[in-house]
Design an enzyme around this catalytic site. Structure first.
Site, short mmCIF file in Angstrom:
data_model
loop_
_atom_site.label_atom_id
_atom_site.label_comp_id
_atom_site.label_asym_id
_atom_site.label_seq_id
_atom_site.Cartn_x
_atom_site.Cartn_y
_atom_site.Cartn_z
N HIS A 68 3.74 7.40 6.37
CA HIS A 68 2.45 7.06 5.77
C HIS A 68 1.81 8.29 5.13
CE1 HIS A 68 -2.02 6.57 6.24
NE2 HIS A 68 -1.75 5.46 5.58
N GLU A 71 3.34 8.87 1.80
CA GLU A 71 2.82 7.91 0.82
C GLU A 71 1.53 8.44 0.19
OE1 GLU A 71 -0.12 4.36 0.72
OE2 GLU A 71 1.29 4.12 2.38
N HIS A 72 0.64 8.98 1.03
CA HIS A 72 -0.61 9.55 0.51
C HIS A 72 -0.33 10.69 -0.46
CE1 HIS A 72 -4.19 8.12 3.06
NE2 HIS A 72 -3.22 7.27 3.26
N GLU A 143 -9.12 7.80 8.64
CA GLU A 143 -8.55 6.46 8.47
C GLU A 143 -8.08 5.91 9.82
OE1 GLU A 143 -4.55 4.59 6.37
OE2 GLU A 143 -5.59 6.22 5.34
#
Length: 433
Positions: A68, A71-72, A143
């Site tokens: 993840h 991905e950022h 987040e």
């Protein structure tokens, strides 16, 4: 030399043109006549569960949440602003990370070549500095904290944590605040070069276009780039017990309405090659016959105030894990669980009625056929199933071959109380009373 084009004509009547390029990239084109919109998805078979693997004979264990995190970082570029680049050509871009894949996609109606080039180029290049990695940690940590306070997210992850004792599917896709701060530039680069090699990736494009022309654009784009030889990816997963870790999970949050999910842990041991689609569709028929919005049971729960219209079912299956989830908002979760248990027991005892089974199958076929007009759904579904070695286009054929006896056998096998787990999020006021 590239593989020849392969055309598939399935029950869906969709044409799929597939080619594996010299660098190992699999390209799948799904032309849809008279469609203006095009949807393209570029994905790697790399998700949050891939936190342990072997490179050059040496074991590697990376911090949770690294897929993840990557991905950022893929959207950061030292030469261009990725979002602006797509916007200039009339397209919108986004990405997501799941337990077993990471995907980047755009949707647009014009300048297809420019948008395909931008998609391929930004994903096949990474810009990382110690400074931008450190900055991202704070963003992702926030987040994660927001996710921990989200009752829907929390009740779901608590369910998986109760189901699984060892498998990393029990870990939040974003990782934890602690694991995020263990990530560094070197580890990100190692994972990127391991899992973002074209041989571990797939490009699927669906919409209104000339497939020969688009395939030519993709081949030309890839021919301009040099990639190292692929490494064999040996993923390592822990041995997972068949039984759930625990049968109950309860969390208290400052919410006004309880959430309740009831889940059944599935076993994937012995899942034969080619069996995934059949099991997924068969389980879906069982769940829709028992809990679908057209069932008498759903109507009774709604009438009695035990659920609202957000109540739903879901089944997820890969070669690594499988589970069913039923539930949603639940004003009286204890009563809901008791009713669901009794309903499943009765269904196991009596069997699913043939009319309920036939209705569920007709609904599934109807949903599938209607979904073929949504290029985003077609592209994403085709890609995800393909990464799991299943053929999405066989859906109708498989559904038509399923029998009532198969459904009743699956019901008894999967929805057993020994495999059942309940996750609840309670309001603070209710928990204190």
């Amino acid at each position: 030399m590239t593989d020849p084009l392969v055309n598939h004509a399935e029950a869906s009547q969709m044409q799929v043109i597939e080619r594996t390029l010299d660098n190992g990239l699999t390209v799948c084109l799904i032309p849809k006549a008279d469609f203006q919109q095009t949807f393209a998805m570029f994905a790697t078979k790399y998700g949050s569960i891939d936190n342990e693997f072997e490179l050059d004979g040496k074991p590697v264990r990376v911090p949770d949440g690294i897929a993840h995190f990557l991905e950022h970082k893929m959207f950061e570029d030292d030469e261009q602003e990725v979002f602006s680049q797509f916007a200039e050509h009339g397209a919108s871009v986004n990405a997501f990370t799941t337990f077993d894949e990471t995907a980047y996609y755009f949707s647009g109606t014009s300048d297809l070549r420019e948008n395909i080039d931008t998609l391929l180029n930004f994903v096949q290049k990474i810009y990382l500095t110690d400074e931008n990695v450190e900055k991202e940690k704070g963003i992702i940590a926030q987040e994660i904290r927001m996710g921990d306070d989200n009752p829907d997210r929390r009740v779901f992850m608590d369910l998986l944590s109760a189901m699984y004792a060892a498998h990393p599917v029990r870990i939040d896709i974003a990782g934890s605040v602690e694991s995020i701060y263990q990530i560094d530039r070197e580890t990100l680069l190692k994972c990127y070069h391991t899992f973002y090699h074209p041989s571990n990736m797939m490009l699927v494009i669906a919409g209104g276009f000339d497939p020969e022309q688009v395939m030519g654009w993709v081949v030309e784009n890839q021919a301009r780039k040099n990639f190292p030889d692929p490494v064999e990816i040996k993923r390592k997963y822990p041995v997972e017990p068949k039984a759930p870790k625990t049968d109950v999970s309860t969390t208290v949050l400052p919410v006004s309405l309880s959430r309740c999910l009831i889940g059944w842990k599935d076993t994937v041991d012995g899942l034969a090659k080619g069996e995934l689609l059949r099991r997924e569709l068969l389980t879906g028929l069982v769940l829709d016959a028992l809990f679908g919005k057209t069932t008498a049971f759903y109507g009774e729960l709604l009438r009695d105030g035990l659920i609202d219209k957000a109540f739903s079912w879901e089944y997820e299956l890969t070669d690594q894990y499988g589970y069913t989830v039923v539930g949603g908002n639940a004003p009286r979760p204890t009563e809901l669980v008791a009713r669901v248990k009794a309903h499943v027991r009765d269904a196991v005892s009596r069997g699913i009625a043939d009319e309920d089974f036939q209705r569920a199958r007709k609904k599934a076929i109807g949903r599938f056929l209607m979904s073929l007009d949504q290029v985003s759904y077609v592209a994403r579904s085709y890609l995800t199933y393909r990464l799991r070695n299943a053929d999405f286009l066989q859906t109708i054929e498989v559904l038509q071959g399923l029998q009532l006896a198969d459904a009743n056998e699956r019901l008894k096998e999967h929805l057993s109380e020994e495999q059942m787990v309940v996750s609840t999020v309670l309001p603070k006021a209710e928990a204190a009373s």
